[in-house]
Scaffold this active site. Structure first.
Site, short mmCIF file in Angstrom:
data_model
loop_
_atom_site.label_atom_id
_atom_site.label_comp_id
_atom_site.label_asym_id
_atom_site.label_seq_id
_atom_site.Cartn_x
_atom_site.Cartn_y
_atom_site.Cartn_z
N PHE A 129 6.57 -16.44 8.24
CA PHE A 129 6.20 -16.96 9.80
C PHE A 129 7.46 -18.16 10.00
CE2 PHE A 129 4.73 -19.97 12.84
CZ PHE A 129 4.19 -18.91 13.87
N ASP A 208 0.58 -19.06 2.34
CA ASP A 208 -0.01 -19.33 3.67
C ASP A 208 -1.03 -18.35 4.09
OD1 ASP A 208 -0.29 -19.61 6.50
OD2 ASP A 208 1.78 -20.07 6.94
N TYR A 233 -7.32 -21.97 13.79
CA TYR A 233 -7.68 -21.73 15.27
C TYR A 233 -7.51 -20.02 15.61
CZ TYR A 233 -2.63 -22.45 14.63
OH TYR A 233 -1.27 -22.48 14.23
N LYS A 234 -7.27 -19.51 14.46
CA LYS A 234 -7.13 -17.99 14.67
C LYS A 234 -8.60 -17.11 14.27
CE LYS A 234 -2.39 -17.76 12.90
NZ LYS A 234 -1.52 -17.68 14.20
N ARG A 387 0.35 -6.43 19.09
CA ARG A 387 -0.45 -6.68 18.03
C ARG A 387 -2.00 -6.77 18.51
NH1 ARG A 387 0.84 -12.43 15.01
NH2 ARG A 387 -0.25 -13.21 16.69
C1 LIG Z 1 1.21 -17.60 9.41
C2 LIG Z 1 1.65 -19.01 9.86
N1 LIG Z 1 2.07 -20.04 9.35
C3 LIG Z 1 2.21 -21.41 10.08
C4 LIG Z 1 1.95 -21.41 11.30
C5 LIG Z 1 1.94 -22.64 12.10
O1 LIG Z 1 0.81 -23.41 12.25
P1 LIG Z 1 0.83 -24.77 12.78
O2 LIG Z 1 1.30 -24.53 14.39
O3 LIG Z 1 -0.53 -25.26 12.69
O4 LIG Z 1 1.78 -25.68 12.10
C6 LIG Z 1 1.32 -20.20 12.23
C7 LIG Z 1 1.18 -20.32 13.40
O5 LIG Z 1 0.73 -19.40 14.23
C8 LIG Z 1 1.15 -19.01 11.38
O6 LIG Z 1 0.82 -17.67 11.86
#
Ligand SMILES: Cc1ncc(COP(=O)(O)O)c(C=O)c1O
Length: 420
Positions: A129, A208, A233-234, A387
């Site tokens: 990400f 992650d 939040y997902k 997606r």
């Molecule tokens: C795999 C992954 N890592 C990290 C993040 C970032 O998260 P945050 O905004 O809580 O820092 C996201 C956000 O969608 C994500 O999908």
């Protein structure tokens, strides 16, 4: 309008047989016809969350006032962490709910780099990400000369193969950090294999779990995982921007020093001493005052997940994915679509990516249809990925049928050209 009675009756049959079907009613649905296939980005609102938040606001904040800190607020990050621990194969006291995912990544990577003295290299991959990669780049720039970040390349743009990871680890590698379920392709990494490979070479691994928690079974303990982070939040339905979590294996907690020394991570915050001393256990990874209101919103959703059980959720997600793929093969493969996710169920999380050169316009047409058509919300990831998020707690098989039926209709009738 395109319809296929064979798949429609199959969807209805699968819904009748679905042991988790009743969970759908425990989410709000103010727009009854809406087909929501984006729970992998922002989960739906559980029906109980608003009442629970109202209770926290009026009773806990309104009545208890400052006394609330001694009536459970201070323990909330660990208490919610213990609930998440049950979903990811961790022990109580190994997971903490705090901060944003990116910030937790920063804290744990800095702690790992300080612990792995003499090793200067972080290994990740180009499909990780972007925010994770930015945090890693920032850390390398802060640590200064001699430190490096190497990104493993993907051969197919979808997966990172085990052999490339194996050949990339060297004596200088301090830390490997990967997403467990990849945000774009939904590819699921081999957590056990990579962790044991890294450990044999003296490196640590940070996972992650943002796209895995609540949708893909994770067993951190069995994999002897070192560190993990993730968002809520997902699939966990904690609400927009809800607080994230981190995991640190028990035996590492006292050995690691986190880089942001805030008072709530200190041994006795209410002594107001001038010298920082870390708290015992997982609490040392806290920084400042926890956002009690937004953190409280996560709890009803966690309880729904624990009630349904990750095994049942995964089984349903796989049944729904198989159903989607069957329709994909029969309806969409001749319409210039290709699959952007692995076909093998075990290598894929709970979203499926359909690639099409006109993906942006198709997504817009699904989200903003003409008046007599149903609204379908998937999401789009550049350059050509649609997606489809399957959230087995509330998505029905009929949702999947209707979503796919609309995708076919929008492309076959070139409806997307009207909404470029
Ligand atoms: C795999 C992954 N890592 C990290 C993040 C970032 O998260 P945050 O905004 O809580 O820092 C996201 C956000 O969608 C994500 O999908």
């Amino acid at each position: 309008m395109f319809a296929d009675s064979k798949y429609l009756s199959k969807a209805e049959q699968l819904d009748r047989e679905d042991p988790l079907a009743s969970f759908r009613e425990r989410f709000t649905a103010p727009e009854p016809g809406l087909i929501y296939l984006d729970g992998n980005s922002l989960g739906r609102l559980p029906a109980h969350t608003a009442d629970w938040l109202n209770e926290v606001i009026s009773r806990q904040w309104g009545r208890s006032l400052i006394r609330g800190w001694n009536k459970g607020w201070l323990e909330l990050p660990v208490r919610l962490g213990d609930k998440i621990a049950r979903m990811i194969g961790a022990d109580p006291g190994e997971v903490l709910v705090c901060d944003a995912t990116s910030i937790n990544l920063y804290k744990l990577v800095m702690a790992a780099m300080a612990y792995q003295k003499g090793r200067h290299r972080i290994l990740s991959d180009e499909l990780n990400f972007p925010s994770d990669l930015y945090i890693l780049q920032g850390i390398i720039s802060l640590l200064g000369s001699g430190y490096e970040l190497d990104l493993i390349r993907s051969e197919d743009g979808m997966c990172i193969d085990h052999d490339s990871v194996m050949s990339a680890i060297d004596e200088n590698t301090a830390l490997l950090t990967f997403t467990h379920t990849y945000y774009k392709s939904s590819f699921v990494q081999d957590m056990a294999g990579i962790t044991s490979l890294a450990h044999r070479k003296g490196a640590m691994v940070l996972w992650d779990l943002s796209h895995s928690v609540g949708s893909v079974p994770v067993d951190l303990k069995a994999c002897q995982a070192d560190l993990a982070i993730g968002c809520t939040y997902k699939y966990l339905n904690g609400g927009p921007g809800s607080t994230a979590f981190l995991f640190v294996r028990k035996d590492l907690q006292e050995k690691l020093q986190q880089p942001i020394w805030g008072w709530l991570g200190s041994k006795d915050p209410f002594q107001f001493g001038t010298q920082y001393e870390p708290a015992e256990g997982i609490s040392r990874f806290l920084v400042g005052t926890p956002p009690i209101l937004s953190m409280s919103a996560i709890e009803p959703a966690l309880d729904l997940h624990l009630e349904a059980g990750i095994t049942a959720l995964r089984e349903k997600s796989i049944r729904q994915s198989a159903f989607l793929l069957e329709m994909f093969d029969n309806w969409l493969s001749g319409l210039n679509f290709t699959l952007g996710s692995p076909r093998v169920h075990g290598s894929r999380g709970s979203h499926i990516v359909l690639r099409h050169p006109e993906a942006p316009a198709i997504t817009r047409a699904l989200i903003n249809p003409s008046v007599d058509r149903v609204t379908v919300i998937p999401d789009f990831r550049t350059p050509d990925n649609i997606r489809i998020g399957i959230a087995p707690l509330y998505n029905s098989f009929k949702d999947i049928y209707t979503g796919m039926q609309r995708i076919r209709e929008v492309v076959e009738t070139e409806e997307y050209l009207k909404n470029p």
